[in-house]
Design a protein around this motif. Structure first.
Motif, PDB file in Angstrom:
ATOM      1  N   LEU A  35      77.576  -6.201  20.942  1.00  0.00           N
ATOM      2  CA  LEU A  35      77.303  -5.012  20.462  1.00  0.00           C
ATOM      3  C   LEU A  35      76.750  -4.715  18.937  1.00  0.00           C
ATOM      4  N   ALA A  36      77.518  -5.361  18.152  1.00  0.00           N
ATOM      5  CA  ALA A  36      77.128  -5.255  16.829  1.00  0.00           C
ATOM      6  C   ALA A  36      75.532  -5.863  16.316  1.00  0.00           C
ATOM      7  N   ASP A  37      75.426  -6.883  17.276  1.00  0.00           N
ATOM      8  CA  ASP A  37      74.260  -7.600  17.050  1.00  0.00           C
ATOM      9  C   ASP A  37      73.214  -6.934  17.565  1.00  0.00           C
ATOM     10  N   LEU A  38      73.334  -6.223  18.864  1.00  0.00           N
ATOM     11  CA  LEU A  38      72.419  -5.662  19.774  1.00  0.00           C
ATOM     12  C   LEU A  38      71.981  -4.303  18.750  1.00  0.00           C
ATOM     13  N   ARG A  39      72.887  -3.586  18.251  1.00  0.00           N
ATOM     14  CA  ARG A  39      72.838  -2.513  17.044  1.00  0.00           C
ATOM     15  C   ARG A  39      72.189  -2.865  15.647  1.00  0.00           C
ATOM     16  N   ARG A  40      72.340  -3.952  15.308  1.00  0.00           N
ATOM     17  CA  ARG A  40      71.739  -4.468  14.067  1.00  0.00           C
ATOM     18  C   ARG A  40      70.085  -4.799  14.312  1.00  0.00           C
ATOM     19  N   HIS A  41      70.110  -5.312  15.536  1.00  0.00           N
ATOM     20  CA  HIS A  41      68.448  -5.279  15.965  1.00  0.00           C
ATOM     21  C   HIS A  41      67.815  -4.195  16.552  1.00  0.00           C
ATOM     22  N   ARG A  42      68.478  -3.015  16.675  1.00  0.00           N
ATOM     23  CA  ARG A  42      68.156  -1.866  17.346  1.00  0.00           C
ATOM     24  C   ARG A  42      67.475  -2.152  18.600  1.00  0.00           C
ATOM     25  N   ALA A  43      68.434  -2.996  19.458  1.00  0.00           N
ATOM     26  CA  ALA A  43      68.170  -3.319  20.661  1.00  0.00           C
ATOM     27  C   ALA A  43      69.116  -2.935  21.873  1.00  0.00           C
ATOM     28  N   LEU A  44      70.060  -2.068  21.330  1.00  0.00           N
ATOM     29  CA  LEU A  44      71.042  -1.653  22.256  1.00  0.00           C
ATOM     30  C   LEU A  44      70.691  -0.655  23.194  1.00  0.00           C
ATOM     31  N   VAL A  45      70.740  -0.973  24.439  1.00  0.00           N
ATOM     32  CA  VAL A  45      70.253   0.184  25.500  1.00  0.00           C
ATOM     33  C   VAL A  45      71.713   0.638  25.953  1.00  0.00           C
ATOM     34  N   VAL A  46      72.071   1.924  25.321  1.00  0.00           N
ATOM     35  CA  VAL A  46      73.390   2.326  25.379  1.00  0.00           C
ATOM     36  C   VAL A  46      73.755   2.745  27.031  1.00  0.00           C
ATOM     37  N   ARG A  47      72.893   3.131  27.775  1.00  0.00           N
ATOM     38  CA  ARG A  47      73.202   3.379  29.212  1.00  0.00           C
ATOM     39  C   ARG A  47      73.508   2.022  29.811  1.00  0.00           C
ATOM     40  N   ARG A  48      72.681   0.933  29.687  1.00  0.00           N
ATOM     41  CA  ARG A  48      73.168  -0.299  30.268  1.00  0.00           C
ATOM     42  C   ARG A  48      74.479  -0.495  29.628  1.00  0.00           C
ATOM     43  N   TRP A  49      74.803  -0.387  28.308  1.00  0.00           N
ATOM     44  CA  TRP A  49      76.105  -0.974  27.707  1.00  0.00           C
ATOM     45  C   TRP A  49      77.339  -0.214  28.538  1.00  0.00           C
ATOM     46  N   VAL A  50      77.094   1.079  28.447  1.00  0.00           N
ATOM     47  CA  VAL A  50      78.227   1.917  29.288  1.00  0.00           C
ATOM     48  C   VAL A  50      78.108   1.289  30.815  1.00  0.00           C
ATOM     49  N   GLY A  51      77.340   1.286  31.226  1.00  0.00           N
ATOM     50  CA  GLY A  51      77.379   0.648  32.580  1.00  0.00           C
ATOM     51  C   GLY A  51      77.907  -0.792  32.874  1.00  0.00           C
ATOM     52  N   GLY A  52      77.605  -1.721  31.627  1.00  0.00           N
ATOM     53  CA  GLY A  52      78.296  -2.660  31.744  1.00  0.00           C
ATOM     54  C   GLY A  52      79.490  -2.670  31.504  1.00  0.00           C
ATOM     55  N   VAL A  53      80.108  -1.820  30.741  1.00  0.00           N
ATOM     56  CA  VAL A  53      81.838  -1.664  30.571  1.00  0.00           C
ATOM     57  C   VAL A  53      82.350  -1.218  31.743  1.00  0.00           C
ATOM     58  N   LEU A  54      81.958  -0.205  32.552  1.00  0.00           N
ATOM     59  CA  LEU A  54      82.471   0.003  33.931  1.00  0.00           C
ATOM     60  C   LEU A  54      82.264  -0.951  34.805  1.00  0.00           C
ATOM     61  N   LEU A  55      81.170  -1.931  34.810  1.00  0.00           N
ATOM     62  CA  LEU A  55      81.194  -3.017  35.810  1.00  0.00           C
ATOM     63  C   LEU A  55      82.264  -4.051  35.377  1.00  0.00           C
ATOM     64  N   GLY A  56      82.424  -4.459  34.194  1.00  0.00           N
ATOM     65  CA  GLY A  56      83.456  -5.255  33.555  1.00  0.00           C
ATOM     66  C   GLY A  56      84.666  -4.968  33.898  1.00  0.00           C
ATOM     67  N   ALA A  57      85.187  -3.657  33.676  1.00  0.00           N
ATOM     68  CA  ALA A  57      86.429  -2.989  33.871  1.00  0.00           C
ATOM     69  C   ALA A  57      86.775  -3.066  35.553  1.00  0.00           C
ATOM     70  N   GLY A  58      85.791  -2.328  36.313  1.00  0.00           N
ATOM     71  CA  GLY A  58      85.839  -2.282  37.684  1.00  0.00           C
ATOM     72  C   GLY A  58      85.842  -3.570  38.567  1.00  0.00           C
ATOM     73  N   GLY A  59      84.985  -4.636  37.933  1.00  0.00           N
ATOM     74  CA  GLY A  59      84.996  -5.867  38.658  1.00  0.00           C
ATOM     75  C   GLY A  59      86.139  -6.627  38.427  1.00  0.00           C
ATOM     76  N   PHE A  60      86.785  -6.519  37.367  1.00  0.00           N
ATOM     77  CA  PHE A  60      87.903  -7.387  36.975  1.00  0.00           C
ATOM     78  C   PHE A  60      88.999  -6.722  37.993  1.00  0.00           C
ATOM     79  N   GLN A  61      89.106  -5.499  38.042  1.00  0.00           N
ATOM     80  CA  GLN A  61      90.319  -4.543  38.661  1.00  0.00           C
ATOM     81  C   GLN A  61      90.048  -5.095  40.125  1.00  0.00           C
ATOM     82  N   LEU A  62      89.177  -4.984  40.596  1.00  0.00           N
ATOM     83  CA  LEU A  62      88.728  -5.227  41.910  1.00  0.00           C
ATOM     84  C   LEU A  62      89.014  -6.930  42.334  1.00  0.00           C
ATOM     85  N   TYR A  63      88.639  -7.573  41.370  1.00  0.00           N
ATOM     86  CA  TYR A  63      89.022  -9.119  41.537  1.00  0.00           C
ATOM     87  C   TYR A  63      90.469  -9.218  41.768  1.00  0.00           C
TER      88      TYR A  63
END
Length: 151
Positions: free
Chosen positions: A70-98
């Motif tokens: 995340l810090a590297d993406l922000r440093r390079h101004r390449a962060l796509v916030v919507r995709r990052w938040v979606g990734g957080v939800l995918l990671g949390a939900g995916g692990f919980q479902l697994y």
């Protein structure tokens, strides 16, 4: 000038952060505070505590890795916030479902709780996980112009 980093890097950064976040919540709430189970309950309490420590280390490494990305993406101004938040939800939900389906039901490493009717716990655990995955997928896959965060 923004870096040409692919939007998938924002998603993967979020997935790692989400994995670490949900691992922290699971470890803290269900293992340490409520004492409902350990990561591995098919042996002694000592083995269960060691398994909790390894699980906690995994979660810590995942969240730190995700935040470094995340810090590297922000440093390079390449962060796509919507995709990052979606990734957080995918990671949390995916692990919980697994965890709820594979670890609890297929392998029987542990249950959410012992000595109670598991159906309401299992349904709640897995429905919440599925909702997180769906919300994450919608945010991640939704078409539209990517928004990048300011440094």
């Amino acid at each position: 000038m923004p870096s040409p980093a692919p939007p998938a890097r924002s998603t993967w950064s979020g997935v790692l952060a989400g994995l670490g976040l949900i691992a922290f919540v699971d470890e803290t709430v269900f293992h340490q505070l409520l004492h409902w189970h350990h990561f591995y309950d098919r042996s002694t309490t000592d083995v269960g505590l060691v398994s909790d420590g390894l699980f906690h280390a995994f979660g810590f490494v995942a969240v730190v890795s995700g935040l470094f990305l995340l810090a590297d993406l922000r440093r390079h101004r390449a962060l796509v916030v919507r995709r990052w938040v979606g990734g957080v939800l995918l990671g949390a939900g995916g692990f919980q479902l697994y965890d709820g389906l594979v670890q609890h039901k297929v392998f029987g490493l542990h249950q959410i709780r012992y000595g109670v009717d598991l159906l309401p716990y299992d349904l709640t655990w897995n429905v919440v996980a599925a909702l997180l995955v769906v919300a994450g997928a919608v945010l991640t896959l939704r078409p539209g112009a990517p928004r990048t965060a300011a440094p």
